[in-house]
Design an enzyme around this catalytic site. Structure first.
Site, PDB file in Angstrom:
ATOM      1  N   GLY A  28       0.802  -1.215   0.000  1.00 33.79           N
ATOM      2  CA  GLY A  28       0.000   0.000   0.000  1.00 33.79           C
ATOM      3  C   GLY A  28       0.837   1.268   0.000  1.00 33.79           C
ATOM      4  O   GLY A  28       0.365   2.324   0.416  1.00 33.79           O
ATOM      5  N   GLY A  29       2.086   1.170  -0.474  1.00 30.98           N
ATOM      6  CA  GLY A  29       2.915   2.355  -0.602  1.00 30.98           C
ATOM      7  C   GLY A  29       3.246   3.046   0.703  1.00 30.98           C
ATOM      8  O   GLY A  29       3.595   4.229   0.708  1.00 30.98           O
TER       9      GLY A  29
ATOM     10  N   SER B 229       4.825  -5.419  -2.488  1.00 29.82           N
ATOM     11  CA  SER B 229       4.886  -3.981  -2.734  1.00 29.82           C
ATOM     12  C   SER B 229       5.604  -3.296  -1.573  1.00 29.82           C
ATOM     13  O   SER B 229       6.761  -3.614  -1.294  1.00 29.82           O
ATOM     14  CB  SER B 229       3.478  -3.435  -2.954  1.00 29.82           C
ATOM     15  OG  SER B 229       3.517  -2.127  -3.471  1.00 29.82           O
TER      16      SER B 229
END
Length: 512
Positions: free
Chosen positions: A131-132, A215
């Site tokens: 989720g960055g 991610s």
């Protein structure tokens, strides 16, 4: 002591269940927790606090509880930046996350463990969501661990929450070693240590812990290896579509976003101690809304605790945790970001142009970072395994411009492809089910034995000069794996100048 536990069990479960001692009441360093038998062979414990933290302070071990903690529901998610593009990304994934209750009281783990009549002292896989570093949560259907533990022996799965965006890495101008730090990454470290201290009571082996993430979660894993080069807890690492930690922190770190948010909530823009005091008193939902309304973005910072200024030098010297690595990406990482961005702005989608842009840029955010990470570890003599996920299935890829997109592999690994809610719920195909079982068994094999687990199931150590890159679910074997030389997928990394021009030209059209 055992009699006391049985007495408590009798009150919780009823006397008929006590004789079997199903292992649903487990002692932790903070007190007993009570879980559920989610299916006959899997025990589930949700929302167990691993830390407590005041705003912009490191997490502390929770106090000892005198009552049994009912681990029957997910904890609140950490506060997210659900700006339109982020929300649309979550919706396209079909995994929820936009409507998860959230608060600052969010530091919790979820555990899925085999029932007591199955093998105990299992390998442990700790999952860190993506989720960055600005959105995401562990409490969504894609990360539900029942299927993985039900369908595989010798594995316990743990998922965690950690602080995000302005709550995770605030980067205020009031410089202090105590507040200019990546609190979200400190949370990850705290969760790993809590699991190590307590997992044996759930039937897990504290000496066989692997950490995995996708991610931002993959980047958090990479950061852990650099921040803890002499760690003795983690025995293997899995980095899915993550980037090397030393290339994702904020560039200038000029505190602009902090100042913008502080001004928006009435704390002023002068960077004084009074401003910080004011920011600590603002209600969390108001801060969260101000982040979204101002378009602020809070990235990782160079804190010399979790992200070090000499990261590249550390990498060159091999000064990191040298444990086996499983690393990879998806073939079309950028698809979902482009579609989410267009849907949240113009609403106009041009599939052909989206694919051109994605094919050019996916290498930059997925293939090339995975290749570089693998090469780095190989140069250090670290056992390394590499993959590219290429599966395209109607139940997950519901548009012609959503192919093997960023995060598409997650429900395949967790076996939760039927839990996502996309396009009314298209049933999984036989090929998809078979590929999911293969991938799940491979990830579990690595967690069981990071050195020999994958070779034991026919997945060789990675060598860029031989056919050892695992292509999962591609055209030639949609239900399994094909091994190929890495040059087949890494060619994109050798033409970055041409690709940059394609990306630039495509983006001009996409952005109107």
């Amino acid at each position: 002591m055992k009699q006391q536990i049985l007495s408590i069990l009798s009150l919780i479960l009823g006397p008929s269940h006590v004789a079997q001692d199903p292992g649903l009441l487990v002692a932790t360093g903070q007190g007993a927790v009570a879980g559920t038998l989610i299916v006959p062979t899997v025990r589930q414990f949700l929302g167990i606090p691993y830390g407590t933290a005041k705003r912009w302070q490191p997490a502390q071990i929770p106090p000892v509880r005198h009552n049994v903690f009912q681990a029957t529901k997910y904890a609140d998610g950490c506060l997210q930046n659900l700006a339109p593009a982020n929300s649309k990304y979550l919706i396209l994934n079909g995994n929820g996350g936009t409507d998860v209750p959230s608060s600052e009281d969010c530091l919790a783990v979820n555990i899925w463990a085999p029932s007591k009549d199955r093998k105990q002292n299992t390998a442990v896989l700790i999952w860190i969501h993506g989720g960055g570093f600005v959105f995401g949560t562990s409490g969504i259907p894609a990360f539900e661990g029942t299927n993985m533990v039900r369908d595989n022996d010798d594995i316990t799965l743990v998922t965690i929450n950690y602080r995000l965006n302005i709550f995770g890495q605030p980067n205020p101008p009031q410089y202090s070693e105590k507040i200019n730090v990546n609190f979200g990454l400190l949370d990850v470290h705290a969760a790993i240590h809590w699991v190590h201290a307590n997992i044996a009571n759930f039937g897990g082996d504290p000496n066989r812990i692997t950490i995995a993430g996708q991610s931002a979660g993959g980047t958090a894993v990479d950061a852990y290896t650099f921040a803890h080069p002499n760690d003795t807890i983690v025995k293997g690492v899995i980095e899915q579509s993550g980037r090397q930690a030393f290339i994702v922190f904020c560039g200038i770190c000029d505190h602009t976003d902090w100042t913008r948010v502080a001004s928006a909530v009435g704390c002023g823009g002068d960077g004084t101690l009074q401003q910080m005091t004011c920011m600590r008193t603002i209600a969390a939902p108001i801060l969260e809304q101000a982040v979204m309304s101002t378009g602020a973005s809070f990235n990782l910072v160079l804190d010399n605790v979790t992200i070090h200024e000499d990261f590249q030098a550390r990498a060159d010297k091999g000064n990191l945790l040298r444990v086996p690595l499983l690393v990879g990406s998806t073939a079309h990482e950028e698809d979902i970001f482009l579609v989410a961005r267009q849907l949240s702005t113009t609403g106009l989608i041009i599939p052909a142009l989206t694919e051109i842009y994605s094919d050019a840029s996916s290498g930059f955010i997925g293939t090339c970072p995975s290749s570089a990470t693998a090469a780095q570890r190989l140069n250090m003599g670290v056992p390394t395994f590499r993959y590219q996920y290429e599966g395209v299935f109607r139940s997950l890829s519901t548009r012609p411009d959503l192919r093997a997109y960023h995060s598409a592999e997650i429900p395949m690994i967790f076996g939760t492809y039927n839990s996502t809610v996309i396009d009314g719920g298209v049933p999984a195909s036989a090929e998809q089910i078979a590929l999911s079982k293969y991938m799940q068994s491979a990830w579990v094999a690595f967690a069981r034995d990071p050195v020999g687990g994958l070779p034991s199931v026919g997945w060789p150590l990675y060598n860029p000069n031989t056919s050892t890159l695992a292509q999962l679910g591609n055209f030639f074997n949609t239900s399994g794996v094909v091994f190929e030389e890495s040059a087949v997928v890494d060619a994109v990394c050798n033409h970055q100048g041409v690709l940059a021009e394609i990306i630039f030209q495509s983006s001009q059209v996409l952005d109107g």
